[in-house]
Motif scaffolding. Structure first.
Motif, PDB file in Angstrom:
ATOM      1  N   UNK A  91       0.736  -1.085  -0.031  1.00 39.12           N
ATOM      2  CA  UNK A  91       0.113   0.089  -0.086  1.00 39.12           C
ATOM      3  C   UNK A  91       0.895   1.371   0.033  1.00 39.12           C
ATOM      4  N   UNK A  92       1.989   1.215   0.340  1.00 35.36           N
ATOM      5  CA  UNK A  92       3.202   2.168   0.403  1.00 35.36           C
ATOM      6  C   UNK A  92       2.547   3.500   1.347  1.00 35.36           C
ATOM      7  N   UNK A  93       1.680   3.197   2.392  1.00 30.03           N
ATOM      8  CA  UNK A  93       1.328   4.411   3.174  1.00 30.03           C
ATOM      9  C   UNK A  93       2.285   4.696   4.373  1.00 30.03           C
ATOM     10  N   UNK A  94       1.536   5.440   5.181  1.00 26.88           N
ATOM     11  CA  UNK A  94       2.545   5.910   6.158  1.00 26.88           C
ATOM     12  C   UNK A  94       3.220   5.034   7.376  1.00 26.88           C
ATOM     13  N   UNK A  95       2.664   3.545   7.302  1.00 24.66           N
ATOM     14  CA  UNK A  95       3.050   2.467   7.809  1.00 24.66           C
ATOM     15  C   UNK A  95       3.912   1.642   7.132  1.00 24.66           C
ATOM     16  N   UNK A  96       4.317   1.683   5.993  1.00 25.14           N
ATOM     17  CA  UNK A  96       5.127   0.912   5.240  1.00 25.14           C
ATOM     18  C   UNK A  96       6.268   0.355   5.976  1.00 25.14           C
ATOM     19  N   UNK A  97       6.912   1.282   6.569  1.00 25.27           N
ATOM     20  CA  UNK A  97       8.066   0.982   7.424  1.00 25.27           C
ATOM     21  C   UNK A  97       8.140  -0.002   8.463  1.00 25.27           C
ATOM     22  N   UNK A  98       6.911  -0.277   9.085  1.00 18.79           N
ATOM     23  CA  UNK A  98       6.448  -1.141  10.266  1.00 18.79           C
ATOM     24  C   UNK A  98       6.524  -2.318   9.639  1.00 18.79           C
ATOM     25  N   UNK A 128      20.455  -0.540  14.680  1.00 23.40           N
ATOM     26  CA  UNK A 128      20.926   0.844  14.882  1.00 23.40           C
ATOM     27  C   UNK A 128      19.861   1.782  14.839  1.00 23.40           C
ATOM     28  N   UNK A 129      19.966   2.818  15.470  1.00 21.70           N
ATOM     29  CA  UNK A 129      18.941   3.877  15.508  1.00 21.70           C
ATOM     30  C   UNK A 129      19.591   5.100  15.856  1.00 21.70           C
ATOM     31  N   UNK A 130      19.347   6.274  15.372  1.00 17.77           N
ATOM     32  CA  UNK A 130      19.841   7.655  15.755  1.00 17.77           C
ATOM     33  C   UNK A 130      18.892   8.245  16.830  1.00 17.77           C
ATOM     34  N   UNK A 131      19.586   8.816  17.988  1.00 15.91           N
ATOM     35  CA  UNK A 131      18.731   9.277  18.930  1.00 15.91           C
ATOM     36  C   UNK A 131      17.594  10.316  18.430  1.00 15.91           C
ATOM     37  N   UNK A 132      17.998  10.975  17.448  1.00 15.81           N
ATOM     38  CA  UNK A 132      17.084  12.101  16.755  1.00 15.81           C
ATOM     39  C   UNK A 132      15.979  11.472  16.127  1.00 15.81           C
ATOM     40  N   UNK A 133      16.035  10.152  15.918  1.00 16.94           N
ATOM     41  CA  UNK A 133      14.865   9.608  15.123  1.00 16.94           C
ATOM     42  C   UNK A 133      13.849   9.002  16.077  1.00 16.94           C
ATOM     43  N   UNK A 134      14.079   9.125  17.165  1.00 18.58           N
ATOM     44  CA  UNK A 134      13.044   8.504  18.289  1.00 18.58           C
ATOM     45  C   UNK A 134      12.095   9.458  18.434  1.00 18.58           C
ATOM     46  N   UNK A 135      12.197  10.811  18.159  1.00 16.25           N
ATOM     47  CA  UNK A 135      11.011  11.563  18.305  1.00 16.25           C
ATOM     48  C   UNK A 135      10.042  11.518  17.078  1.00 16.25           C
ATOM     49  N   UNK A 136      10.617  11.154  15.865  1.00 16.74           N
ATOM     50  CA  UNK A 136      10.096  11.077  14.698  1.00 16.74           C
ATOM     51  C   UNK A 136       8.854  10.101  14.682  1.00 16.74           C
ATOM     52  N   UNK A 137       8.128  10.080  13.410  1.00 19.34           N
ATOM     53  CA  UNK A 137       6.870   9.125  13.310  1.00 19.34           C
ATOM     54  C   UNK A 137       8.030   7.942  12.551  1.00 19.34           C
ATOM     55  N   UNK A 138       8.118   6.763  13.383  1.00 21.61           N
ATOM     56  CA  UNK A 138       9.199   5.778  12.841  1.00 21.61           C
ATOM     57  C   UNK A 138       8.264   4.539  12.973  1.00 21.61           C
ATOM     58  N   UNK A 139       7.588   4.006  12.094  1.00 18.86           N
ATOM     59  CA  UNK A 139       6.636   2.826  12.352  1.00 18.86           C
ATOM     60  C   UNK A 139       7.494   1.499  12.411  1.00 18.86           C
TER      61      UNK A 139
END
Length: 148
Positions: A91-98, A128-139
């Protein structure tokens, strides 16, 4: 000691508690950094960097990931993932990365079991994850958190 150095020492100490580790390794900055530090902390024979291969991975990125791992003496394995089989991913929507992370973790579980062997302790999977990414929408982070 500088704050960056102290953080790196904390990371190495945390990695040493794992014994053996499977690193979800895309070849990007986060996972490459994690793989290098994990090898420094645990040794080459106790770390396996695993790259998910699917139609969504560009051939150049795949080659770069393999080359970086080889250059840094990191054991590396490629596994096929099946995110394209999931309608939710397509579907390639906002939750695709989930769904992408979900497929990645589906593939990494058996690899970690193989690394552990029949009588060995469980092998952890690290992302691995950047600390900055934790506050973003990251499914994808949500999918990882749900798996522990």
């Amino acid at each position: 000691m500088t704050p960056g150095r102290a953080s790196l020492d904390v990371l190495r100490g945390r990695l040493r508690t794992q014994g053996r580790l499977v690193v979800a390794y895309s070849g990007g900055a986060d996972s490459a950094f994690l793989a290098v530090v994990a090898v420094q902390a645990l040794g080459t024979d106790r770390v396996l960097a695993v790259t998910a291969v699917s139609p969504s991975l560009a051939a150049a990125e795949r080659a770069d990931a393999a080359a970086f791992a080889a250059e840094h003496g990191i054991r590396h394995l490629e596994v096929s993932t099946e995110e394209m089989a999931k309608a939710a991913y397509r579907r390639n929507d906002g939750d695709r990365c989930y769904w992408c992370k979900d497929a990645l973790l589906d593939a990494l579980g058996p690899v970690a079991e193989t690394e552990a062997g029949p009588d060995g302790p469980p092998v952890a999977i690290a992302l691995g994850v950047n600390l900055d990414d934790l506050g973003d929408h990251r499914p994808g982070q949500r999918a990882a958190a749900e798996r522990g």
